[in-house]
Design an enzyme around this catalytic site. Structure first.
Site, PDB file in Angstrom:
ATOM      1  N   LYS A 206     -47.779  86.522  48.991  1.00 31.31           N
ATOM      2  CA  LYS A 206     -48.424  87.604  48.229  1.00 31.31           C
ATOM      3  C   LYS A 206     -48.200  88.905  48.988  1.00 31.31           C
ATOM      4  CE  LYS A 206     -52.244  89.840  48.233  1.00 31.31           C
ATOM      5  NZ  LYS A 206     -51.862  91.149  47.673  1.00 31.31           N
TER       6      LYS A 206
ATOM      7  N   GLU B 272     -52.411  88.406  62.186  1.00 33.11           N
ATOM      8  CA  GLU B 272     -51.949  89.637  62.845  1.00 33.11           C
ATOM      9  C   GLU B 272     -52.811  90.754  62.289  1.00 33.11           C
ATOM     10  OE1 GLU B 272     -49.763  89.755  65.177  1.00 33.11           O
ATOM     11  OE2 GLU B 272     -48.767  87.826  65.010  1.00 33.11           O
TER      12      GLU B 272
END
Ligand code: NAP
Length: 474
Positions: A166, A241
């Site tokens: 996505k 992250e």
């Protein structure tokens, strides 16, 4: 959207806005839970055959895709600039760096080694195998809309996993361009699927569908925490992250010209919208005036404008909300006593989400800008007296992604290397990132690493096997 090797249309479209002009740059079909579920099923089917290929075979396909990315460098770079605003030269560099991740993992796919362990009983053979985790869900942001995709899908595919991606809603056309390269490069149907649309619905499907074995996410710490909570339900693996608040420490023995150029590079590239952007500039007291003067002069030379113009150094922020956040941080800092050395406001006489490159002096650790990620072109200067003091202040944050330190004393540089609580440290180096090094953060900046062999192992399970035999071996 691209599911099971086919381009899918839905009955809903979204318009993409160019942040430099506030005009439409295209429309994409969007979906939600239904498309995410279909994509996961398609990845599930493809996993059986993709994992069965040898690392060499998978690697060759990744190398083909890297070549396709480089062939399409111009249209991909234009999509990056039009969708998120960075200067076209930086966008071209991003395509090269995106290809470099695929190249490195294309090579590394054939080097996934296991281990042979010594047995206590010599009639046994003990081994550790490395196997792909299975179907993975990947969610990426807009600030590096192409390289964030290959930094995740490169190692995942090399490991033998299949994927559902996505992308961020502001940069879907970049993702579409990358998937066209997947198609042209010969990636089998279903090995990588692209679902654009409702983040919450797609994210929920990814974290609740038991087929998905791992979530890899790059984005804000808040969304990362939410995904981790949801992923806990099925004990999915996660790599996160997340946000950063990089300190950039300059000692009085540093090469000042180099330090100024490096602050420009780490603060104003991508208009400061990088997780490893400098957020706090710590300057030793004795050089603060000289440093601020030189930095303000260099900042004054930056050309701000539409990224499609070749001589633009800095483009717009990604949207109005980003502009407002930066504006508020500067207003609050000024109200609390900071001085605007240069910049300090949005560019009023032009369309687009432009904020002037800004330097603030007299900023203190209590100000919002010292704590909250800026994600914009503002360099707040803090001063310090001693090495011990600056280490403590630089580490006093929930973030721990990147730290920079400039000094010509090698012993001090080594002390800083050990003492800064950051996943990555650049000593006299403003640009340390390479595909074969582990990229990632400590504390609330994330979990896991991307890049290098660590990035590959994130997508693999270790399986311990013991074979016992009654045969006489010696
Ligand atoms: P963001 O708001 O967290 O969005 C990142 C992605 O997550 C987007 O695709 C977003 O889609 C999606 N998302 C949002 N809510 C979600 C939900 N409930 N479920 C599933 N997905 C969801 O971050 P951003 O503003 O795009 O990116 C900037 C942030 O990324 C900064 O904090 C930066 O430091 C961080 N970043 C970190 C690294 C790193 O390697 N550590 C690299 C680059 C950026 P929607 O927009 O549709 O909500």
């Amino acid at each position: 959207m691209y599911i099971n090797g086919k381009w899918i249309e839905t009955n809903q479209k979204e318009t993409i806005i160019n942040p430099a002009t506030e005009e439409a740059v295209g429309e994409v079909y969007i979906g939600g839970q239904k498309e995410a579920e279909e994509a996961i099923q398609s990845a599930h089917q493809a996993f059986k055959t993709w994992r069965a290929l040898s690392g060499n075979e998978r690697g060759k396909i990744l190398l083909n895709i890297a070549a396709e990315l480089l062939k399409a460098q111009t249209p991909i770079a234009e999509a990056i600039t039009n969708e998120m605003g960075k200067p076209i030269a930086d966008a071209r560099r991003e395509v090269v760096s995106a290809a470099a991740y695929l190249e490195w993992y294309g090579e590394e796919a054939k080097r996934v080694y296991g281990e042979v362990l010594p047995a206590l009983d010599t009639a046994k053979q003990l081994m550790v195998l490395r196997q792909p985790v299975g179907v993975i869900g990947a969610i990426t942001p807009w600030n590096f809309p192409v390289s964030m995709i290959t930094r995740k899908l490169g190692p995942a595919l090399a490991a033998g996993c299949t994927a559902v991606l996505k992308p961020a809603p502001s940069t879907p056309q970049c993702a579409i361009e990358v998937f066209k390269c997947f198609e042209r490069g010969g990636l089998p149907a279903g090995a990588a699927n692209l679902v654009i649309g409702d983040a919450e619905a797609i994210g929920k499907e990814m974290t609740s569908n038991p087929i998905v074995k791992k979530i890899t996410f790059t984005g804000s710490t808040n969304v990362g925490k939410l995904l981790m909570r949801n992923a806990a339900e099925n004990v999915q693996k996660v790599s996160m992250e997340l946000g950063g608040h990089a300190p950039f420490i300059i000692f009085d023995d540093a090469d000042l010209d180099d330090a100024v150029a490096s602050v420009i590079g780490t603060k104003f590239k991508n208009a400061g919208q990088t997780c490893i952007s400098t957020n706090r500039v710590y300057v030793q007291e004795s050089i603060k005036d000289e440093f601020s003067k030189r930095l303000a002069e260099a900042v004054g030379e930056l050309k701000v404008g539409n990224g499609m113009e070749e001589d633009t150094d800095m483009g717009p922020l990604v949207n109005e909300a980003a502009l407002l956040k930066v504006e508020q941080q500067v207003i609050k800092a000024a109200e609390s006593g900071a001085t605007v050395v240069t910049g300090g406001s949005r560019l009023e006489d032009t369309k687009g989400y432009f904020y002037a490159p800004t330097v603030l002096a007299g900023t203190t650790d209590e100000m919002t800008i010292a704590k909250e990620e800026t994600f914009g072109p503002v360099a707040p200067i803090f001063t310090f007296q001693t090495e011990e003091e600056v280490v403590e202040r630089a580490n006093n944050t929930q973030y721990g992604l990147m730290g920079y330190c400039f000094t010509n004393d090698i012993g001090r540089g080594m002390r800083m290397m050990h003492q800064l609580d950051y996943g990555m440290v650049g000593i006299n180096d403003p640009a340390p990132i390479v595909p074969h090094a582990p990229f990632g953060g400590m504390k609330e900046s994330g979990i896991g690493r991307e890049g290098g062999t660590s990035g590959l192992h994130e997508f693999m399970e270790e399986k311990f096997v013991s074979i016992r035999t009654n045969a006489k071996l010696f």
